[in-house]
Design a protein around this motif. Structure first.
Motif, PDB file in Angstrom:
ATOM      1  N   ALA A  59     -13.897  -0.897   5.604  1.00 30.89           N
ATOM      2  CA  ALA A  59     -15.356  -0.923   5.720  1.00 30.89           C
ATOM      3  C   ALA A  59     -15.974   0.368   5.205  1.00 30.89           C
ATOM      4  N   ALA A  60     -15.244   1.465   5.281  1.00 31.14           N
ATOM      5  CA  ALA A  60     -15.759   2.758   4.828  1.00 31.14           C
ATOM      6  C   ALA A  60     -15.510   3.004   3.338  1.00 31.14           C
ATOM      7  N   ILE A  61     -14.388   2.502   2.823  1.00 29.45           N
ATOM      8  CA  ILE A  61     -14.052   2.797   1.418  1.00 29.45           C
ATOM      9  C   ILE A  61     -14.539   1.721   0.449  1.00 29.45           C
ATOM     10  N   GLY A  62     -14.878   0.547   0.967  1.00 26.01           N
ATOM     11  CA  GLY A  62     -15.399  -0.511   0.109  1.00 26.01           C
ATOM     12  C   GLY A  62     -14.350  -1.362  -0.574  1.00 26.01           C
ATOM     13  N   TYR A  63     -13.099  -1.202  -0.190  1.00 24.65           N
ATOM     14  CA  TYR A  63     -12.007  -2.010  -0.741  1.00 24.65           C
ATOM     15  C   TYR A  63     -11.088  -2.424   0.399  1.00 24.65           C
ATOM     16  N   GLU A  64     -10.615  -3.653   0.344  1.00 20.91           N
ATOM     17  CA  GLU A  64      -9.671  -4.132   1.347  1.00 20.91           C
ATOM     18  C   GLU A  64      -8.275  -4.194   0.755  1.00 20.91           C
ATOM     19  N   LYS A  65      -7.266  -3.961   1.642  1.00 16.21           N
ATOM     20  CA  LYS A  65      -5.887  -4.201   1.233  1.00 16.21           C
ATOM     21  C   LYS A  65      -5.783  -5.687   0.888  1.00 16.21           C
ATOM     22  N   PRO A  66      -5.098  -6.093  -0.107  1.00 16.09           N
ATOM     23  CA  PRO A  66      -4.146  -5.371  -0.938  1.00 16.09           C
ATOM     24  C   PRO A  66      -4.723  -4.813  -2.238  1.00 16.09           C
ATOM     25  N   HIS A  67      -6.035  -4.668  -2.358  1.00 18.27           N
ATOM     26  CA  HIS A  67      -6.630  -4.151  -3.602  1.00 18.27           C
ATOM     27  C   HIS A  67      -6.000  -2.796  -3.951  1.00 18.27           C
ATOM     28  N   PRO A  68      -5.589  -2.612  -5.197  1.00 17.68           N
ATOM     29  CA  PRO A  68      -4.956  -1.338  -5.586  1.00 17.68           C
ATOM     30  C   PRO A  68      -5.812  -0.108  -5.286  1.00 17.68           C
ATOM     31  N   GLU A  69      -7.136  -0.226  -5.443  1.00 18.64           N
ATOM     32  CA  GLU A  69      -8.000   0.925  -5.170  1.00 18.64           C
ATOM     33  C   GLU A  69      -7.970   1.291  -3.692  1.00 18.64           C
ATOM     34  N   ALA A  70      -7.785   0.324  -2.815  1.00 21.49           N
ATOM     35  CA  ALA A  70      -7.674   0.625  -1.380  1.00 21.49           C
ATOM     36  C   ALA A  70      -6.464   1.529  -1.140  1.00 21.49           C
ATOM     37  N   TYR A  71      -5.367   1.215  -1.783  1.00 23.23           N
ATOM     38  CA  TYR A  71      -4.163   2.038  -1.626  1.00 23.23           C
ATOM     39  C   TYR A  71      -4.342   3.417  -2.252  1.00 23.23           C
ATOM     40  N   ARG A  72      -5.031   3.489  -3.387  1.00 21.34           N
ATOM     41  CA  ARG A  72      -5.294   4.803  -3.990  1.00 21.34           C
ATOM     42  C   ARG A  72      -6.141   5.662  -3.052  1.00 21.34           C
ATOM     43  N   CYS A  73      -7.151   5.056  -2.434  1.00 16.68           N
ATOM     44  CA  CYS A  73      -7.996   5.791  -1.470  1.00 16.68           C
ATOM     45  C   CYS A  73      -7.164   6.285  -0.289  1.00 16.68           C
ATOM     46  N   ALA A  74      -6.294   5.431   0.223  1.00 14.76           N
ATOM     47  CA  ALA A  74      -5.471   5.812   1.381  1.00 14.76           C
ATOM     48  C   ALA A  74      -4.528   6.957   1.029  1.00 14.76           C
ATOM     49  N   LEU A  75      -3.899   6.882  -0.132  1.00 18.95           N
ATOM     50  CA  LEU A  75      -2.990   7.957  -0.539  1.00 18.95           C
ATOM     51  C   LEU A  75      -3.748   9.267  -0.740  1.00 18.95           C
ATOM     52  N   ARG A  76      -4.923   9.188  -1.323  1.00 23.52           N
ATOM     53  CA  ARG A  76      -5.755  10.378  -1.507  1.00 23.52           C
ATOM     54  C   ARG A  76      -6.122  10.994  -0.151  1.00 23.52           C
ATOM     55  N   ALA A  77      -6.563  10.148   0.777  1.00 25.69           N
ATOM     56  CA  ALA A  77      -6.960  10.626   2.112  1.00 25.69           C
ATOM     57  C   ALA A  77      -5.791  11.268   2.850  1.00 25.69           C
ATOM     58  N   ALA A  78      -4.599  10.756   2.624  1.00 29.11           N
ATOM     59  CA  ALA A  78      -3.401  11.292   3.286  1.00 29.11           C
ATOM     60  C   ALA A  78      -2.825  12.505   2.554  1.00 29.11           C
ATOM     61  N   GLY A  79      -3.421  12.887   1.434  1.00 29.08           N
ATOM     62  CA  GLY A  79      -2.939  14.044   0.699  1.00 29.08           C
ATOM     63  C   GLY A  79      -1.756  13.752  -0.209  1.00 29.08           C
ATOM     64  N   HIS A  80      -1.614  12.511  -0.633  1.00 24.60           N
ATOM     65  CA  HIS A  80      -0.524  12.091  -1.519  1.00 24.60           C
ATOM     66  C   HIS A  80       0.845  12.573  -1.019  1.00 24.60           C
ATOM     67  N   PRO A  81       1.230  12.150   0.180  1.00 19.63           N
ATOM     68  CA  PRO A  81       2.527  12.602   0.712  1.00 19.63           C
ATOM     69  C   PRO A  81       3.678  12.129  -0.180  1.00 19.63           C
ATOM     70  N   ARG A  82       4.662  12.979  -0.318  1.00 19.43           N
ATOM     71  CA  ARG A  82       5.829  12.641  -1.139  1.00 19.43           C
ATOM     72  C   ARG A  82       6.627  11.509  -0.490  1.00 19.43           C
ATOM     73  N   THR A  83       6.811  11.588   0.814  1.00 16.90           N
ATOM     74  CA  THR A  83       7.517  10.546   1.554  1.00 16.90           C
ATOM     75  C   THR A  83       6.477   9.763   2.346  1.00 16.90           C
ATOM     76  N   ARG A  84       6.488   8.450   2.182  1.00 18.46           N
ATOM     77  CA  ARG A  84       5.488   7.611   2.853  1.00 18.46           C
ATOM     78  C   ARG A  84       6.035   6.216   3.082  1.00 18.46           C
ATOM     79  N   TRP A  85       5.507   5.593   4.104  1.00 18.80           N
ATOM     80  CA  TRP A  85       5.853   4.223   4.460  1.00 18.80           C
ATOM     81  C   TRP A  85       4.578   3.501   4.853  1.00 18.80           C
ATOM     82  N   MET A  86       4.580   2.192   4.665  1.00 15.66           N
ATOM     83  CA  MET A  86       3.514   1.333   5.183  1.00 15.66           C
ATOM     84  C   MET A  86       4.169   0.420   6.190  1.00 15.66           C
ATOM     85  N   VAL A  87       3.609   0.364   7.384  1.00 13.37           N
ATOM     86  CA  VAL A  87       4.092  -0.532   8.433  1.00 13.37           C
ATOM     87  C   VAL A  87       2.918  -1.417   8.822  1.00 13.37           C
ATOM     88  N   GLY A  88       3.093  -2.721   8.702  1.00 15.28           N
ATOM     89  CA  GLY A  88       2.003  -3.629   9.029  1.00 15.28           C
ATOM     90  C   GLY A  88       2.485  -5.026   9.307  1.00 15.28           C
TER      91      GLY A  88
END
Length: 173
Positions: free
Chosen positions: A97-126
């Motif tokens: 609702a804040a970023i204007g894109y819903e998962k699984p849209h690629p831009e939603a994931y780009r926003c999330a990675l940016r917000a998290a600081g592009h961590p080298r090690t990452r997982w998605m749990v859902g």
């Protein structure tokens, strides 16, 4: 799409709710019901957590992991997570609702990675195969389907305890 205010987001969703209420015969009260339905859902006092959520996130945090919540959800998500006590174990909240894109849209994931600081090690749990697993894996993030089943999910966990075991046992992207 793009960023919209919470008021704009709710106005758009309430229009969808109103049409649904009209479709099932509540023509006269559709707008009022739509407004109430959204506010009822967004009320964080009605939300809950699985029993393993905070203990598992605390343990992983103690082991050096950082946590982000990335959700297709209402503008009040961050406030509601605070009401649940998750603000003590979650560092980043990314809400569709804040970023204007819903998962699984690629831009939603780009926003999330940016917000998290592009961590080298990452997982998605859902718990949603398309949004959480397929979307994450298309973005180069290994994913675990939790509390849900899908025959194409490479990694599945019955709960967060099992998901944490997968995370800590295998290197991730």
């Amino acid at each position: 799409m793009g960023r919209v205010s919470a008021a704009e987001w709710w106005a758009e969703l309430e229009a969808v709710f109103a049409e649904a209420f009209k479709g099932v015969g509540y023509v006269e009260t559709a707008a009022e019901l739509a407004h109430s339905a959204g506010r009822f859902y967004a009320d964080g006092s009605r939300w809950g957590l699985f029993e393993d959520t905070i203990p598992v996130l605390q343990q992983l945090r103690d082991d050096g992991w950082r946590h982000a919540v990335f959700s297709n959800n209402v503008p009040q998500l961050e406030t509601n997570l605070g009401l649940l006590g998750l603000n003590q174990v979650v560092e980043v909240v990314v809400c569709s609702a804040a970023i204007g894109y819903e998962k699984p849209h690629p831009e939603a994931y780009r926003c999330a990675l940016r917000a998290a600081g592009h961590p080298r090690t990452r997982w998605m749990v859902g718990d949603n195969f398309q949004a959480d697993v397929v979307g994450a894996e298309h973005a180069g993030i290994p994913a675990i389907l939790v509390r849900s089943e899908h025959p194409q999910a490479q990694r599945r966990a019955k709960d967060l305890v099992e998901a944490a075991s997968i995370i800590t046992a295998r290197p991730a992207g």
